[in-house]
Design a protein around this motif. Sequence first.
Motif, short mmCIF file in Angstrom:
data_model
loop_
_atom_site.label_atom_id
_atom_site.label_comp_id
_atom_site.label_asym_id
_atom_site.label_seq_id
_atom_site.Cartn_x
_atom_site.Cartn_y
_atom_site.Cartn_z
N ASN A 65 3.28 -37.68 -51.15
CA ASN A 65 4.43 -37.40 -50.67
C ASN A 65 5.19 -36.26 -50.70
O ASN A 65 5.13 -35.82 -51.96
CB ASN A 65 5.58 -38.47 -50.88
N GLY A 117 4.82 -32.65 -49.24
CA GLY A 117 4.07 -31.49 -49.24
C GLY A 117 4.85 -30.41 -49.91
O GLY A 117 4.54 -29.54 -50.78
N THR A 171 2.19 -29.80 -45.92
CA THR A 171 1.12 -30.95 -45.76
C THR A 171 1.33 -32.09 -46.80
O THR A 171 1.41 -31.92 -47.90
CB THR A 171 -0.26 -30.71 -45.48
N GLY A 172 1.68 -33.18 -46.18
CA GLY A 172 1.64 -34.46 -47.14
C GLY A 172 1.38 -35.60 -46.29
O GLY A 172 1.33 -35.76 -45.01
N ASN A 180 2.89 -38.54 -46.59
CA ASN A 180 4.41 -39.06 -46.06
C ASN A 180 5.11 -37.91 -46.46
O ASN A 180 5.50 -37.77 -47.57
CB ASN A 180 4.94 -40.28 -46.93
N GLY A 238 5.68 -34.48 -44.72
CA GLY A 238 4.86 -33.08 -44.88
C GLY A 238 5.71 -31.66 -45.44
O GLY A 238 5.21 -31.16 -46.34
N CYS A 291 10.22 -35.19 -49.23
CA CYS A 291 10.43 -36.59 -49.15
C CYS A 291 11.52 -36.77 -50.25
O CYS A 291 11.55 -36.07 -51.26
CB CYS A 291 8.99 -37.10 -49.71
N ASN A 338 5.48 -28.66 -40.11
CA ASN A 338 4.82 -29.26 -41.15
C ASN A 338 4.08 -30.48 -40.83
O ASN A 338 4.18 -30.91 -39.55
CB ASN A 338 5.88 -29.83 -42.11
N ALA A 352 2.19 -34.47 -41.41
CA ALA A 352 1.97 -35.47 -42.27
C ALA A 352 1.63 -36.73 -41.33
O ALA A 352 1.45 -36.78 -40.25
CB ALA A 352 3.33 -36.18 -42.78
N TYR A 384 10.73 -37.74 -44.69
CA TYR A 384 10.28 -38.90 -45.01
C TYR A 384 11.04 -39.59 -46.03
O TYR A 384 11.24 -38.81 -47.28
CB TYR A 384 8.86 -38.98 -45.41
N ALA A 420 3.39 -35.50 -36.82
CA ALA A 420 2.79 -36.89 -37.54
C ALA A 420 1.86 -37.72 -36.89
O ALA A 420 2.08 -37.44 -35.54
CB ALA A 420 4.03 -37.45 -38.08
#
Length: 333
Positions: free
Chosen positions: A145, A147, A163-164, A166, A168, A171, A183, A185, A192, A208
């Motif tokens: 979570n 990025g 980038t992630g 949950n 991106g 969080c 971003n 995700a 998020y 997303a």
Amino acid sequence: SEISNRSDRAATPMSNVVYVSLDAPANVAWRVNWTNSIKAAIDMCPTGGVVHIAPGTYSLTAGLNVTSAIRIVGSGMDRTILAGGGWMSNYRGITFDASGSNAVVSDLTITRFRKEANGGGVYGGGTLIRCRLNGNVSAGLSGQNGGGAYYANLYDCTVNNNTGVNGGGVCGGNFTRCVISNNYATTGGGAYGGDTCGKDSLITHNYASTGGGAVDAGTYYGCEFVSNSTAGPYPAEAWDAALIGCRLRAGTNLIGAATSGTSRIYNTLVGSELWTFGAGTGDTTNTLDSENAQLKANTNILDWAAGTYNGRSWGGDTGAPTDAVARAMANGA
């Protein structure tokens, strides 16, 4: 409390100042401490002290751990760059531990870090001011979570191309007067988390693959949402989120809620686009709570569910209400 634009520039005794530069200047006699290692500077800086980092690109082979309330000040986000090892690495840029949660980092870029855990660029409750988080990745099975940043406090920052799974971009935590852009995700391309709070920020061109191209959950005040996107029927802008005094434009499938979830919009302007409420699949178990929301021309509500719209209860329907009904629902007519 809100951090002022000048609070990171308070005077500090020279004995508490450490300088970092890639090259030793010709005359360093006036400098109290000097090093070409950011890690060494952080380690020698006392609580309440300042680490000043000269312009340059600092290639880090390990992450930085901040364990006390210090300030780390670069020479501008375009001039001081902390660069990680890219896609094959496994260390984040900066970790604030519990004792470092009062630390402040300002005026630099954190880029190309990757961590197989939460927080690719930054992790923990420290504060970033006028920083750029760019091209960082949170990956792996144990945590993925944020990025760009995980539970940090961001002011006047740019968070882009992170980038992630949950979140991106970010969080958790807070961001104010930031640009959250480009971003990626699975959920929450830009941001998020139910305890994420965004204020007066631009959230644009995030993506997303499922819920919330811009944001998934959280509360957002005075933010502008522009051209975010998702795959399939999922909402491009907000999923299970509260939008207060915001502006949404240039998107389709703008707002949605997960099963039995609630999307909340207050004093928010929705642009001349297709507004899909729900997951876009005819699920009528969602609710929408709105007050003083304005729908511009050619805006419709699809897959809408029973809920409260400006204090009035409306029954659910999986079809599209007429434009007149949509306006009545949003504007309390």
